[in-house]
Scaffold this motif. Structure first.
Motif, PDB file in Angstrom:
ATOM      1  N   ARG A  82      -9.142  -8.085  -2.725  1.00  0.00           N
ATOM      2  CA  ARG A  82      -7.951  -8.442  -1.946  1.00  0.00           C
ATOM      3  C   ARG A  82      -7.364  -7.149  -1.390  1.00  0.00           C
ATOM      4  O   ARG A  82      -7.131  -6.195  -2.128  1.00  0.00           O
ATOM      5  CB  ARG A  82      -6.899  -9.140  -2.794  1.00  0.00           C
ATOM      6  CG  ARG A  82      -5.615  -9.454  -1.994  1.00  0.00           C
ATOM      7  CD  ARG A  82      -4.558 -10.177  -2.807  1.00  0.00           C
ATOM      8  NE  ARG A  82      -5.058 -11.401  -3.398  1.00  0.00           N
ATOM      9  CZ  ARG A  82      -5.185 -12.571  -2.769  1.00  0.00           C
ATOM     10  NH1 ARG A  82      -4.843 -12.675  -1.519  1.00  0.00           N
ATOM     11  NH2 ARG A  82      -5.648 -13.623  -3.394  1.00  0.00           N
ATOM     12  N   ASN A 106      -8.732 -11.285   1.917  1.00  0.00           N
ATOM     13  CA  ASN A 106      -9.832 -11.093   0.969  1.00  0.00           C
ATOM     14  C   ASN A 106     -11.066 -10.675   1.744  1.00  0.00           C
ATOM     15  O   ASN A 106     -11.337 -11.197   2.826  1.00  0.00           O
ATOM     16  CB  ASN A 106     -10.131 -12.375   0.204  1.00  0.00           C
ATOM     17  CG  ASN A 106      -9.016 -12.750  -0.740  1.00  0.00           C
ATOM     18  OD1 ASN A 106      -8.047 -12.021  -0.908  1.00  0.00           O
ATOM     19  ND2 ASN A 106      -9.147 -13.899  -1.367  1.00  0.00           N
ATOM     20  N   SER A 161       3.250  -7.073   7.376  1.00  0.00           N
ATOM     21  CA  SER A 161       2.581  -7.109   6.074  1.00  0.00           C
ATOM     22  C   SER A 161       1.555  -8.227   6.095  1.00  0.00           C
ATOM     23  O   SER A 161       1.783  -9.276   6.697  1.00  0.00           O
ATOM     24  CB  SER A 161       3.578  -7.398   4.958  1.00  0.00           C
ATOM     25  OG  SER A 161       4.550  -6.394   4.902  1.00  0.00           O
ATOM     26  N   GLU A 178      -4.148  -5.606   0.652  1.00  0.00           N
ATOM     27  CA  GLU A 178      -2.763  -5.848   1.068  1.00  0.00           C
ATOM     28  C   GLU A 178      -2.266  -4.610   1.797  1.00  0.00           C
ATOM     29  O   GLU A 178      -2.382  -3.494   1.289  1.00  0.00           O
ATOM     30  CB  GLU A 178      -1.886  -6.144  -0.141  1.00  0.00           C
ATOM     31  CG  GLU A 178      -2.276  -7.425  -0.841  1.00  0.00           C
ATOM     32  CD  GLU A 178      -1.477  -7.686  -2.109  1.00  0.00           C
ATOM     33  OE1 GLU A 178      -0.786  -6.777  -2.595  1.00  0.00           O
ATOM     34  OE2 GLU A 178      -1.561  -8.819  -2.606  1.00  0.00           O
ATOM     35  N   CYS A 179      -1.733  -4.819   3.000  1.00  0.00           N
ATOM     36  CA  CYS A 179      -1.252  -3.693   3.806  1.00  0.00           C
ATOM     37  C   CYS A 179       0.159  -3.963   4.300  1.00  0.00           C
ATOM     38  O   CYS A 179       0.565  -5.112   4.486  1.00  0.00           O
ATOM     39  CB  CYS A 179      -2.153  -3.468   5.021  1.00  0.00           C
ATOM     40  SG  CYS A 179      -3.800  -2.896   4.609  1.00  0.00           S
ATOM     41  N   SER A 214      -2.150  -9.869   3.777  1.00  0.00           N
ATOM     42  CA  SER A 214      -3.072  -9.837   2.648  1.00  0.00           C
ATOM     43  C   SER A 214      -4.320 -10.610   3.056  1.00  0.00           C
ATOM     44  O   SER A 214      -4.208 -11.728   3.568  1.00  0.00           O
ATOM     45  CB  SER A 214      -2.401 -10.485   1.443  1.00  0.00           C
ATOM     46  OG  SER A 214      -3.287 -10.565   0.369  1.00  0.00           O
ATOM     47  N   CYS A 221      -1.869   0.739   2.346  1.00  0.00           N
ATOM     48  CA  CYS A 221      -2.727  -0.374   1.967  1.00  0.00           C
ATOM     49  C   CYS A 221      -3.127  -0.191   0.511  1.00  0.00           C
ATOM     50  O   CYS A 221      -3.151   0.927   0.002  1.00  0.00           O
ATOM     51  CB  CYS A 221      -3.988  -0.412   2.831  1.00  0.00           C
ATOM     52  SG  CYS A 221      -3.690  -0.827   4.557  1.00  0.00           S
TER      53      CYS A 221
END
Length: 173
Positions: A65, A86, A82, A67-68, A84, A118
């Protein structure tokens, strides 16, 4: 006569500068926009020693995963994007996310002023013999920027899985 030529030159130059922007000019990408790539790799820490050893190998099929959070550079607003997603590692153990150019999002100019970040987290491993999370989260990153191509790469530190039992025959105690 020279003053007449100068006047005509200035008048024609100002018409070129003041002409309305065409739809073609508006659709061209801005030079300040950067394409961003977030990437990293996952390996099997076969000796469970938290390092990539001679017995370790890159792990294909691992799910990660990403996330940034990116802060937009705008003179009037403080916007934030923002997300997220996979990703699954390829046959070389590499996961990658390509983010197209977004207006106002720029690559970090200086690592001490990083306004964007990230992180990656392990979800699962497709390898039944190497499926216990080792390094399961990372937010450590190296930012590489290419000026000519407006390309920014966020390279995240490695993530790892390990076997449920240490391979004593390969690794010793």
């Amino acid at each position: 006569m020279n003053s007449l030529l100068l006047f005509l030159f200035l008048a024609s130059s100002s018409l070129l500068i003041l002409r309305p922007i065409t739809s073609e000019a508006r659709s061209r990408p801005s030079k300040s926009k950067s394409q961003i790539i977030v990437m990293g790799f996952v390996y099997c820490d076969i000796c469970s020693n938290n390092t990539f050893s001679k017995h370790s190998y890159f792990l294909p099929g691992a799910e990660v995963r990403i996330e940034c959070m990116f802060k937009a550079m705008s003179p009037r607003t403080a916007e934030q994007i923002s997300f997220s997603v996979n990703r699954t590692t390829n046959r070389y153990g590499v996961y990658k996310l390509e983010i197209p150019a977004i207006d106002g999002i720029k690559c970090a100019e200086d690592s001490s002023k990083i306004s964007s970040s990230c992180q990656a987290s392990l979800i699962w491993s497709s390898c039944s013999s190497c499926n216990v999370p080792g390094f399961k989260d990372t937010s450590d990153q190296i930012v590489v920027k290419s000026k000519g191509a407006n390309l920014c790469i966020y390279s995240l530190h490695a993530l790892s899985f390990r076997p449920s039992k240490k391979e004593i025959s390969l690794c010793g105690n």
